[in-house]
Design a protein around this motif. Structure first.
Motif, short mmCIF file in Angstrom:
data_model
loop_
_atom_site.label_atom_id
_atom_site.label_comp_id
_atom_site.label_asym_id
_atom_site.label_seq_id
_atom_site.Cartn_x
_atom_site.Cartn_y
_atom_site.Cartn_z
N GLY A 327 13.53 6.58 -15.70
CA GLY A 327 14.27 7.21 -16.78
C GLY A 327 13.46 7.17 -18.06
N ASP A 328 14.01 7.73 -19.12
CA ASP A 328 13.31 7.75 -20.40
C ASP A 328 12.99 6.35 -20.91
N ASP A 329 13.91 5.39 -20.64
CA ASP A 329 13.72 4.03 -21.15
C ASP A 329 12.59 3.30 -20.43
N GLU A 330 12.18 3.79 -19.27
CA GLU A 330 11.14 3.12 -18.50
C GLU A 330 9.77 3.74 -18.73
N GLU A 331 9.62 4.48 -19.82
CA GLU A 331 8.38 5.22 -20.08
C GLU A 331 7.15 4.32 -20.02
N ASN A 332 7.25 3.11 -20.56
CA ASN A 332 6.11 2.20 -20.59
C ASN A 332 6.19 1.13 -19.52
N GLY A 333 6.98 1.39 -18.49
CA GLY A 333 7.07 0.45 -17.38
C GLY A 333 5.94 0.65 -16.39
N VAL A 334 5.91 -0.19 -15.39
CA VAL A 334 4.90 -0.07 -14.34
C VAL A 334 5.60 0.08 -12.99
N PHE A 335 5.09 0.97 -12.18
CA PHE A 335 5.60 1.18 -10.83
C PHE A 335 4.82 0.28 -9.88
N ILE A 336 5.54 -0.58 -9.15
CA ILE A 336 4.91 -1.43 -8.15
C ILE A 336 5.65 -1.21 -6.83
N PRO A 337 4.98 -0.64 -5.84
CA PRO A 337 5.64 -0.39 -4.56
C PRO A 337 5.84 -1.67 -3.77
N ALA A 338 6.71 -1.62 -2.77
CA ALA A 338 6.91 -2.75 -1.86
C ALA A 338 7.25 -2.21 -0.48
N PRO A 339 6.29 -1.59 0.21
CA PRO A 339 6.58 -1.02 1.53
C PRO A 339 6.79 -2.11 2.58
N VAL A 340 7.90 -2.04 3.29
CA VAL A 340 8.22 -3.01 4.33
C VAL A 340 7.96 -2.35 5.69
N VAL A 341 6.93 -2.79 6.37
CA VAL A 341 6.57 -2.21 7.66
C VAL A 341 7.39 -2.88 8.76
N TYR A 342 8.13 -2.07 9.51
CA TYR A 342 8.95 -2.58 10.61
C TYR A 342 8.16 -2.62 11.91
N LYS A 343 7.47 -1.53 12.22
CA LYS A 343 6.76 -1.45 13.49
C LYS A 343 5.65 -0.42 13.38
N THR A 344 4.56 -0.64 14.11
CA THR A 344 3.49 0.35 14.21
C THR A 344 3.26 0.68 15.68
N VAL A 345 2.94 1.94 15.97
CA VAL A 345 2.68 2.41 17.33
C VAL A 345 1.35 3.15 17.32
N THR A 346 0.44 2.73 18.19
CA THR A 346 -0.87 3.36 18.26
C THR A 346 -0.96 4.30 19.46
N ARG A 347 -1.36 5.55 19.20
CA ARG A 347 -1.58 6.54 20.26
C ARG A 347 -2.90 7.22 19.96
N GLY A 348 -3.92 6.83 20.71
CA GLY A 348 -5.26 7.34 20.42
C GLY A 348 -5.72 6.82 19.08
N ASP A 349 -6.19 7.73 18.22
CA ASP A 349 -6.62 7.31 16.89
C ASP A 349 -5.51 7.46 15.86
N GLU A 350 -4.31 7.83 16.36
CA GLU A 350 -3.18 8.03 15.44
C GLU A 350 -2.30 6.79 15.40
N LEU A 351 -1.93 6.40 14.19
CA LEU A 351 -1.06 5.24 13.99
C LEU A 351 0.26 5.71 13.39
N THR A 352 1.35 5.45 14.11
CA THR A 352 2.67 5.80 13.60
C THR A 352 3.29 4.54 13.00
N VAL A 353 3.72 4.66 11.76
CA VAL A 353 4.25 3.50 11.02
C VAL A 353 5.71 3.75 10.68
N PHE A 354 6.56 2.80 11.07
CA PHE A 354 7.97 2.84 10.68
C PHE A 354 8.15 1.83 9.55
N ALA A 355 8.58 2.31 8.42
CA ALA A 355 8.62 1.45 7.23
C ALA A 355 9.71 1.89 6.28
#
Length: 467
Positions: A327-355
Protein backbone atom coordinates in the motif's frame (compact mmCIF):
# COMPACT_ATOMS: atom_id res chain seq x y z
CA UNK A 1 36.80 -12.17 41.67
CA UNK A 2 36.32 -8.64 40.38
CA UNK A 3 38.64 -9.38 37.44
CA UNK A 4 36.55 -12.44 36.56
CA UNK A 5 33.29 -10.46 36.66
CA UNK A 6 34.75 -7.71 34.49
CA UNK A 7 35.94 -10.29 31.96
CA UNK A 8 32.46 -11.87 31.97
CA UNK A 9 30.76 -8.52 31.46
CA UNK A 10 33.11 -7.49 28.68
CA UNK A 11 32.35 -10.75 26.87
CA UNK A 12 28.61 -10.07 27.25
CA UNK A 13 28.98 -6.61 25.74
CA UNK A 14 30.94 -8.02 22.81
CA UNK A 15 28.06 -10.40 22.03
CA UNK A 16 25.75 -7.42 21.46
CA UNK A 17 27.53 -6.55 18.25
CA UNK A 18 28.46 -2.85 18.77
CA UNK A 19 31.45 -1.54 16.88
CA UNK A 20 34.80 -0.89 18.62
CA UNK A 21 34.01 2.73 19.42
CA UNK A 22 30.62 1.90 20.94
CA UNK A 23 32.07 -1.03 22.92
CA UNK A 24 34.77 1.18 24.37
CA UNK A 25 32.21 3.83 25.35
CA UNK A 26 30.00 1.29 27.13
CA UNK A 27 32.96 -0.33 28.85
CA UNK A 28 34.22 3.02 30.14
CA UNK A 29 30.75 3.65 31.56
CA UNK A 30 30.81 0.33 33.41
CA UNK A 31 34.32 0.73 34.80
CA UNK A 32 33.84 4.28 35.98
CA UNK A 33 31.11 5.15 38.48
CA UNK A 34 31.87 8.86 38.29
CA UNK A 35 29.04 11.00 36.94
CA UNK A 36 29.32 13.94 34.61
CA UNK A 37 27.81 17.25 35.54
CA UNK A 38 24.07 17.06 34.84
CA UNK A 39 22.67 19.05 31.96
CA UNK A 40 19.06 19.75 31.17
CA UNK A 41 18.01 17.92 28.02
CA UNK A 42 17.82 20.57 25.30
CA UNK A 43 14.74 21.34 23.24
CA UNK A 44 14.66 18.82 20.42
CA UNK A 45 15.69 19.80 16.95
CA UNK A 46 14.95 16.90 14.66
CA UNK A 47 18.12 15.45 13.21
CA UNK A 48 19.19 12.22 11.61
CA UNK A 49 21.50 10.71 14.19
CA UNK A 50 23.35 7.52 13.36
CA UNK A 51 23.63 6.20 16.92
CA UNK A 52 23.31 2.43 17.06
CA UNK A 53 20.45 1.17 19.24
CA UNK A 54 21.79 -1.33 21.75
CA UNK A 55 19.03 -3.37 23.34
CA UNK A 56 21.23 -4.09 26.33
CA UNK A 57 18.64 -5.46 28.72
CA UNK A 58 17.36 -7.94 26.16
CA UNK A 59 20.64 -9.82 25.80
CA UNK A 60 21.85 -9.59 29.38
CA UNK A 61 19.65 -9.49 32.46
CA UNK A 62 19.35 -8.91 36.15
CA UNK A 63 22.13 -11.38 37.02
CA UNK A 64 24.78 -9.38 35.17
CA UNK A 65 23.62 -6.17 36.80
CA UNK A 66 23.73 -7.75 40.26
CA UNK A 67 27.16 -9.27 39.63
CA UNK A 68 28.58 -5.85 38.81
CA UNK A 69 26.93 -4.10 41.77
CA UNK A 70 24.63 -2.11 39.51
CA UNK A 71 27.37 -0.92 37.16
CA UNK A 72 25.67 -2.47 34.16
CA UNK A 73 22.46 -0.55 34.79
CA UNK A 74 24.56 2.61 35.04
CA UNK A 75 25.82 1.97 31.51
CA UNK A 76 22.27 1.40 30.25
CA UNK A 77 21.08 4.56 31.95
CA UNK A 78 23.93 6.54 30.44
CA UNK A 79 23.10 5.22 26.98
CA UNK A 80 19.38 6.05 27.04
CA UNK A 81 20.17 9.44 28.57
CA UNK A 82 22.49 10.49 25.75
CA UNK A 83 21.16 13.56 23.97
CA UNK A 84 21.79 12.12 20.52
CA UNK A 85 20.05 8.88 21.46
CA UNK A 86 16.98 10.76 22.70
CA UNK A 87 16.89 12.73 19.45
CA UNK A 88 17.11 9.48 17.50
CA UNK A 89 14.28 7.90 19.53
CA UNK A 90 12.06 10.97 19.11
CA UNK A 91 12.67 11.05 15.38
CA UNK A 92 12.01 7.33 14.88
CA UNK A 93 9.13 7.23 17.38
CA UNK A 94 7.19 10.03 15.71
CA UNK A 95 7.89 8.47 12.33
CA UNK A 96 6.38 5.23 13.64
CA UNK A 97 3.34 7.02 15.08
CA UNK A 98 2.56 8.64 11.74
CA UNK A 99 2.33 5.43 9.74
CA UNK A 100 -0.93 5.27 7.82
CA UNK A 101 -1.25 1.56 8.53
CA UNK A 102 -1.55 2.07 12.30
CA UNK A 103 -4.81 0.82 13.78
CA UNK A 104 -4.66 3.26 16.69
CA UNK A 105 -2.78 6.40 17.56
CA UNK A 106 0.14 6.02 19.96
CA UNK A 107 -0.94 5.07 23.49
CA UNK A 108 -1.51 8.08 25.72
CA UNK A 109 -0.01 6.87 29.00
CA UNK A 110 -0.24 9.97 31.21
CA UNK A 111 -1.58 13.50 31.21
CA UNK A 112 -1.51 16.54 33.51
CA UNK A 113 -1.40 20.33 33.28
CA UNK A 114 2.37 20.00 32.90
CA UNK A 115 2.85 16.95 30.66
CA UNK A 116 1.42 14.96 27.77
CA UNK A 117 3.13 11.56 27.73
CA UNK A 118 2.68 9.03 24.95
CA UNK A 119 4.56 5.94 23.82
CA UNK A 120 4.90 3.33 21.11
CA UNK A 121 7.10 0.37 20.22
CA UNK A 122 10.07 2.71 19.76
CA UNK A 123 10.04 5.06 22.71
CA UNK A 124 8.34 7.13 25.38
CA UNK A 125 7.76 10.82 24.53
CA UNK A 126 7.48 13.43 27.28
CA UNK A 127 5.90 16.64 25.99
CA UNK A 128 5.97 19.80 28.11
CA UNK A 129 2.69 21.67 27.80
CA UNK A 130 4.12 24.96 29.05
CA UNK A 131 7.32 24.58 27.03
CA UNK A 132 5.36 23.48 23.94
CA UNK A 133 8.02 20.97 22.96
CA UNK A 134 9.36 17.49 23.67
CA UNK A 135 11.37 17.54 26.86
CA UNK A 136 12.73 14.00 26.57
CA UNK A 137 12.42 10.70 24.77
CA UNK A 138 13.16 7.40 26.50
CA UNK A 139 14.45 4.46 24.46
CA UNK A 140 11.95 1.70 25.34
CA UNK A 141 13.62 -0.80 23.04
CA UNK A 142 16.86 -0.50 25.02
CA UNK A 143 14.86 -1.13 28.21
CA UNK A 144 12.94 -4.02 26.61
CA UNK A 145 9.70 -2.30 27.63
CA UNK A 146 8.06 -1.63 24.29
CA UNK A 147 5.25 -4.19 24.15
CA UNK A 148 2.01 -2.41 23.26
CA UNK A 149 0.55 -4.89 20.76
CA UNK A 150 2.24 -8.17 21.67
CA UNK A 151 0.73 -11.50 22.68
CA UNK A 152 2.33 -12.72 25.93
CA UNK A 153 3.93 -9.48 27.12
CA UNK A 154 2.33 -6.10 27.86
CA UNK A 155 4.16 -2.95 28.89
CA UNK A 156 2.45 -0.83 31.53
CA UNK A 157 3.25 2.82 32.24
CA UNK A 158 1.75 4.63 35.22
CA UNK A 159 2.23 8.19 36.48
CA UNK A 160 2.05 8.94 40.20
CA UNK A 161 2.64 12.65 40.79
CA UNK A 162 5.94 13.32 38.98
CA UNK A 163 7.13 9.73 38.82
CA UNK A 164 6.57 7.27 35.98
CA UNK A 165 6.58 3.51 36.58
CA UNK A 166 7.47 1.36 33.55
CA UNK A 167 7.36 -2.43 33.56
CA UNK A 168 6.34 -5.54 31.64
CA UNK A 169 3.61 -7.96 32.64
CA UNK A 170 4.07 -11.52 31.35
CA UNK A 171 1.66 -14.40 30.85
CA UNK A 172 4.25 -17.05 31.57
CA UNK A 173 6.64 -15.56 34.14
CA UNK A 174 6.89 -13.02 36.94
CA UNK A 175 7.92 -9.40 36.53
CA UNK A 176 11.43 -9.01 37.92
CA UNK A 177 12.03 -5.29 37.62
CA UNK A 178 10.33 -1.93 37.28
CA UNK A 179 11.89 1.21 35.85
CA UNK A 180 11.04 4.57 37.37
CA UNK A 181 11.45 7.89 35.59
CA UNK A 182 11.52 11.20 37.48
CA UNK A 183 9.75 13.81 35.37
CA UNK A 184 11.36 16.65 37.30
CA UNK A 185 14.66 15.48 35.77
CA UNK A 186 13.25 14.76 32.31
CA UNK A 187 16.06 14.33 29.82
CA UNK A 188 18.74 13.70 32.42
CA UNK A 189 20.53 10.41 32.83
CA UNK A 190 19.65 10.21 36.52
CA UNK A 191 15.92 10.46 35.82
CA UNK A 192 15.91 6.70 35.26
CA UNK A 193 16.13 4.21 38.14
CA UNK A 194 15.53 0.47 38.43
CA UNK A 195 13.57 -1.37 41.13
CA UNK A 196 14.39 -5.08 41.54
CA UNK A 197 13.21 -5.87 45.06
CA UNK A 198 10.45 -8.52 44.62
CA UNK A 199 8.19 -7.08 47.33
CA UNK A 200 8.47 -3.57 45.91
CA UNK A 201 7.87 -4.80 42.36
CA UNK A 202 4.75 -6.67 43.53
CA UNK A 203 3.51 -3.53 45.29
CA UNK A 204 3.92 -1.45 42.13
CA UNK A 205 2.02 -4.06 40.12
CA UNK A 206 -0.82 -3.90 42.64
CA UNK A 207 -0.85 -0.09 42.35
CA UNK A 208 -1.07 -0.46 38.57
CA UNK A 209 -4.16 -2.65 38.81
CA UNK A 210 -5.91 -0.01 40.92
CA UNK A 211 -4.67 2.80 38.70
CA UNK A 212 -5.81 1.12 35.48
CA UNK A 213 -9.28 0.44 36.91
CA UNK A 214 -9.70 4.04 38.06
CA UNK A 215 -7.97 6.11 35.39
CA UNK A 216 -7.83 4.11 32.15
CA UNK A 217 -10.84 4.05 29.81
CA UNK A 218 -11.57 2.40 26.50
CA UNK A 219 -11.78 5.38 24.13
CA UNK A 220 -14.48 3.93 21.87
CA UNK A 221 -16.71 3.12 24.83
CA UNK A 222 -16.06 6.47 26.53
CA UNK A 223 -15.68 9.28 24.00
CA UNK A 224 -18.81 9.99 21.89
CA UNK A 225 -16.74 11.20 18.93
CA UNK A 226 -15.07 7.76 18.68
CA UNK A 227 -18.50 6.23 18.04
CA UNK A 228 -19.53 8.98 15.63
CA UNK A 229 -17.26 11.11 13.40
CA UNK A 230 -14.05 9.22 14.20
CA UNK A 231 -15.58 5.80 13.58
CA UNK A 232 -14.12 4.42 10.36
CA UNK A 233 -12.37 7.70 9.60
CA UNK A 234 -9.37 7.66 7.28
CA UNK A 235 -8.40 11.15 8.39
CA UNK A 236 -7.28 10.30 11.91
CA UNK A 237 -6.51 7.61 14.45
CA UNK A 238 -7.17 7.79 18.18
CA UNK A 239 -5.45 6.11 21.12
CA UNK A 240 -7.16 2.89 22.14
CA UNK A 241 -7.34 4.01 25.77
CA UNK A 242 -8.07 7.41 27.31
CA UNK A 243 -6.62 8.73 30.56
CA UNK A 244 -8.65 10.27 33.39
CA UNK A 245 -6.75 13.05 35.15
CA UNK A 246 -7.37 16.02 37.43
CA UNK A 247 -6.41 19.54 36.33
CA UNK A 248 -5.01 22.32 38.50
CA UNK A 249 -8.52 23.53 39.37
CA UNK A 250 -9.50 20.14 40.72
CA UNK A 251 -11.74 19.29 37.74
CA UNK A 252 -11.62 15.76 36.35
CA UNK A 253 -10.76 15.47 32.65
CA UNK A 254 -10.65 12.60 30.15
CA UNK A 255 -8.09 12.77 27.32
CA UNK A 256 -6.99 10.67 24.37
CA UNK A 257 -4.37 11.21 21.70
CA UNK A 258 -5.25 11.89 18.05
CA UNK A 259 -2.93 11.61 15.07
CA UNK A 260 -4.33 13.26 11.97
CA UNK A 261 -3.76 12.27 8.36
CA UNK A 262 -1.40 15.22 7.91
CA UNK A 263 0.79 13.92 10.74
CA UNK A 264 -0.24 16.39 13.43
CA UNK A 265 -0.66 15.16 17.00
CA UNK A 266 -3.54 16.47 19.12
CA UNK A 267 -4.69 15.97 22.68
CA UNK A 268 -8.47 15.60 22.74
CA UNK A 269 -9.95 16.41 26.16
CA UNK A 270 -13.49 16.20 27.57
CA UNK A 271 -14.81 17.23 30.93
CA UNK A 272 -15.60 14.10 32.92
CA UNK A 273 -18.87 15.79 33.94
CA UNK A 274 -19.88 16.70 30.39
CA UNK A 275 -18.42 14.65 27.53
CA UNK A 276 -19.83 17.09 24.99
CA UNK A 277 -17.54 19.77 26.42
CA UNK A 278 -14.49 18.91 24.32
CA UNK A 279 -11.39 20.75 23.19
CA UNK A 280 -8.22 19.88 21.28
CA UNK A 281 -4.64 21.00 21.86
CA UNK A 282 -2.17 20.62 19.00
CA UNK A 283 1.28 19.39 19.96
CA UNK A 284 4.10 21.48 18.52
CA UNK A 285 5.94 18.75 16.65
CA UNK A 286 6.28 20.58 13.34
CA UNK A 287 10.06 20.38 13.47
CA UNK A 288 9.88 16.65 12.88
CA UNK A 289 8.04 16.75 9.56
CA UNK A 290 11.15 16.89 7.39
CA UNK A 291 13.28 14.70 9.60
CA UNK A 292 10.75 11.88 9.72
CA UNK A 293 10.97 11.14 6.00
CA UNK A 294 11.90 7.48 5.95
CA UNK A 295 14.97 6.22 4.15
CA UNK A 296 14.39 3.31 1.84
CA UNK A 297 15.63 -0.06 3.04
CA UNK A 298 17.94 -1.98 0.68
CA UNK A 299 16.31 -4.58 -1.54
CA UNK A 300 16.34 -8.23 -0.60
CA UNK A 301 18.67 -10.51 -2.59
CA UNK A 302 18.98 -14.24 -1.94
CA UNK A 303 22.66 -15.06 -1.31
CA UNK A 304 22.38 -18.65 -0.05
CA UNK A 305 23.53 -21.84 -1.76
CA UNK A 306 20.18 -23.59 -2.33
CA UNK A 307 19.56 -23.35 -6.13
CA UNK A 308 15.82 -24.07 -5.86
CA UNK A 309 15.29 -21.50 -3.13
CA UNK A 310 17.36 -18.97 -5.05
CA UNK A 311 15.26 -19.52 -8.18
CA UNK A 312 12.02 -19.04 -6.24
CA UNK A 313 13.24 -15.94 -4.37
CA UNK A 314 14.69 -14.35 -7.50
CA UNK A 315 11.46 -15.06 -9.37
CA UNK A 316 9.27 -13.61 -6.61
CA UNK A 317 11.38 -10.46 -6.40
CA UNK A 318 11.52 -10.05 -10.19
CA UNK A 319 7.76 -10.51 -10.52
CA UNK A 320 7.23 -8.04 -7.66
CA UNK A 321 4.95 -10.44 -5.82
CA UNK A 322 5.04 -8.16 -2.81
CA UNK A 323 3.44 -5.45 -4.92
CA UNK A 324 -0.02 -6.98 -4.59
CA UNK A 325 0.21 -6.38 -0.82
CA UNK A 326 2.04 -3.05 -1.01
CA UNK A 327 0.00 0.00 0.00
CA UNK A 328 0.97 3.66 -0.04
CA UNK A 329 2.17 3.46 3.58
CA UNK A 330 4.66 0.71 2.70
CA UNK A 331 6.46 2.81 0.07
CA UNK A 332 9.79 2.59 1.90
CA UNK A 333 9.35 -0.96 3.10
CA UNK A 334 11.27 -4.01 1.96
CA UNK A 335 9.81 -7.10 0.34
CA UNK A 336 11.27 -10.34 1.74
CA UNK A 337 9.87 -13.57 0.29
CA UNK A 338 9.43 -16.79 2.28
CA UNK A 339 8.74 -19.65 -0.17
CA UNK A 340 7.81 -22.88 1.62
CA UNK A 341 8.69 -25.87 -0.54
CA UNK A 342 6.42 -28.87 0.10
CA UNK A 343 7.71 -31.34 -2.47
CA UNK A 344 9.89 -31.54 -5.57
CA UNK A 345 9.51 -34.05 -8.44
CA UNK A 346 12.28 -34.65 -10.97
CA UNK A 347 11.46 -35.80 -14.52
CA UNK A 348 14.47 -35.70 -16.79
CA UNK A 349 16.03 -32.26 -16.51
CA UNK A 350 12.73 -30.74 -15.39
CA UNK A 351 12.06 -30.05 -11.72
CA UNK A 352 8.47 -29.60 -10.57
CA UNK A 353 8.19 -27.69 -7.30
CA UNK A 354 5.11 -27.59 -5.09
CA UNK A 355 5.38 -24.60 -2.80
CA UNK A 356 3.47 -21.90 -1.01
CA UNK A 357 5.00 -18.57 -1.97
CA UNK A 358 4.65 -16.31 1.06
CA UNK A 359 5.26 -12.59 0.60
CA UNK A 360 5.95 -10.08 3.37
CA UNK A 361 6.48 -6.33 3.47
CA UNK A 362 8.47 -4.96 6.42
CA UNK A 363 9.27 -1.50 7.72
CA UNK A 364 12.01 -0.74 10.18
CA UNK A 365 11.21 0.31 13.73
CA UNK A 366 14.53 0.81 15.49
CA UNK A 367 15.94 -2.67 16.08
CA UNK A 368 12.83 -4.41 14.72
CA UNK A 369 11.38 -5.17 11.30
CA UNK A 370 7.61 -4.72 11.59
CA UNK A 371 5.53 -6.74 9.16
CA UNK A 372 2.97 -4.35 7.67
CA UNK A 373 1.41 -6.60 5.03
CA UNK A 374 1.74 -9.95 3.32
CA UNK A 375 0.04 -12.98 1.85
CA UNK A 376 0.40 -16.44 0.36
CA UNK A 377 0.27 -18.05 -3.07
CA UNK A 378 -0.02 -21.88 -3.24
CA UNK A 379 1.80 -22.85 -6.43
CA UNK A 380 3.14 -25.49 -8.75
CA UNK A 381 6.23 -24.36 -10.64
CA UNK A 382 8.30 -26.04 -13.33
CA UNK A 383 12.02 -25.29 -13.27
CA UNK A 384 14.73 -26.05 -15.82
CA UNK A 385 18.50 -25.66 -15.56
CA UNK A 386 19.74 -22.23 -16.62
CA UNK A 387 23.19 -23.47 -17.65
CA UNK A 388 24.88 -21.64 -14.78
CA UNK A 389 24.23 -24.13 -12.01
CA UNK A 390 20.83 -22.69 -11.21
CA UNK A 391 17.26 -22.83 -12.47
CA UNK A 392 14.82 -20.68 -14.41
CA UNK A 393 11.04 -20.74 -13.98
CA UNK A 394 9.29 -22.19 -17.03
CA UNK A 395 5.72 -22.45 -15.71
CA UNK A 396 3.82 -21.17 -12.70
CA UNK A 397 0.36 -22.40 -11.74
CA UNK A 398 -1.30 -20.92 -8.69
CA UNK A 399 -4.50 -21.17 -6.64
CA UNK A 400 -7.22 -18.58 -6.89
CA UNK A 401 -9.27 -17.07 -4.08
CA UNK A 402 -12.48 -18.17 -2.40
CA UNK A 403 -14.11 -21.30 -3.79
CA UNK A 404 -11.30 -21.70 -6.36
CA UNK A 405 -8.61 -22.02 -3.68
CA UNK A 406 -8.89 -25.74 -2.84
CA UNK A 407 -10.14 -26.67 -6.33
CA UNK A 408 -7.09 -25.16 -8.01
CA UNK A 409 -4.72 -26.90 -5.59
CA UNK A 410 -6.38 -30.24 -6.33
CA UNK A 411 -6.13 -29.54 -10.06
CA UNK A 412 -2.42 -28.72 -10.14
CA UNK A 413 -1.62 -31.67 -7.85
CA UNK A 414 -3.45 -34.09 -10.16
CA UNK A 415 -1.13 -36.64 -11.77
CA UNK A 416 1.44 -36.41 -9.00
CA UNK A 417 1.85 -38.54 -5.90
CA UNK A 418 0.88 -35.61 -3.72
CA UNK A 419 -2.01 -35.10 -1.34
CA UNK A 420 -3.59 -31.65 -1.82
CA UNK A 421 -4.63 -31.68 1.85
CA UNK A 422 -1.08 -32.32 3.01
CA UNK A 423 0.14 -29.63 0.63
CA UNK A 424 -2.14 -27.03 2.21
CA UNK A 425 -1.11 -28.08 5.71
CA UNK A 426 2.63 -28.04 4.98
CA UNK A 427 2.37 -24.87 2.95
CA UNK A 428 1.61 -22.85 6.05
CA UNK A 429 4.81 -23.87 7.86
CA UNK A 430 6.69 -20.73 6.96
CA UNK A 431 8.26 -19.74 10.30
CA UNK A 432 11.65 -21.35 9.72
CA UNK A 433 12.32 -20.14 6.19
CA UNK A 434 10.93 -16.72 7.01
CA UNK A 435 13.38 -16.26 9.87
CA UNK A 436 16.26 -17.69 7.83
CA UNK A 437 15.74 -15.24 4.97
CA UNK A 438 15.25 -12.21 7.23
CA UNK A 439 18.47 -13.09 9.05
CA UNK A 440 20.23 -13.41 5.67
CA UNK A 441 18.92 -9.98 4.65
CA UNK A 442 20.03 -8.34 7.90
CA UNK A 443 23.49 -9.91 7.82
CA UNK A 444 24.10 -9.16 4.16
CA UNK A 445 23.19 -5.49 4.59
CA UNK A 446 24.84 -5.05 8.02
CA UNK A 447 21.62 -3.74 9.56
CA UNK A 448 21.13 -3.16 13.29
CA UNK A 449 18.03 -5.38 13.37
CA UNK A 450 17.51 -7.83 16.24
CA UNK A 451 13.83 -8.85 15.79
CA UNK A 452 10.94 -9.12 13.39
CA UNK A 453 7.32 -8.75 14.47
CA UNK A 454 3.74 -9.27 13.32
CA UNK A 455 1.08 -6.95 14.70
CA UNK A 456 -0.43 -8.34 17.88
CA UNK A 457 2.28 -10.99 18.33
CA UNK A 458 5.51 -11.06 20.30
CA UNK A 459 8.67 -10.03 18.43
CA UNK A 460 10.87 -12.91 17.30
CA UNK A 461 14.61 -12.69 17.95
CA UNK A 462 16.79 -13.37 14.93
CA UNK A 463 19.56 -14.75 17.14
CA UNK A 464 17.70 -17.25 19.28
CA UNK A 465 20.04 -19.20 21.55
CA UNK A 466 17.39 -21.91 21.97
CA UNK A 467 17.43 -22.90 18.31
Amino acid sequence: MREKLEKQLKHTIEQMGPDDKQTERIWRGVQSRTKEKEKRFPVFRAAAVGTCVLALCVVTGVSVNAATDGAFFESVRAFVGMTEQQEKVADEGIKLGRRESNTYADPLVACSDAYIIFANERGLMIYGREEQTLLAALDLQALDCNYFNADTIETHIMMQENLLYIFNEYKDKNTEKVYTYDLTQAGLENALECVEDPAEVAGIQKQWNSYAAAYRRDTFDTIPAAQEEWNGSRDLTYSEYSIVWTDGKGAEQISCLLINGDGTYELYTCSADDLSDARTDTLALKGYEDSTQEESLPKFVYTGDDPVLKALCDYMCKEDMGGRYLGDDEENGVFIPAPVVYKTVTRGDELTVFANLWSYIYKQNGNTLDCVSGGEQPSRLKLKPDGNGGYRIEEHLTAGDGADYEKDIRDFCAGYMISPGKFIEAGYKYEGIRKELIRMYVDDNHLDIKYFKDYGWDPIALDDENE
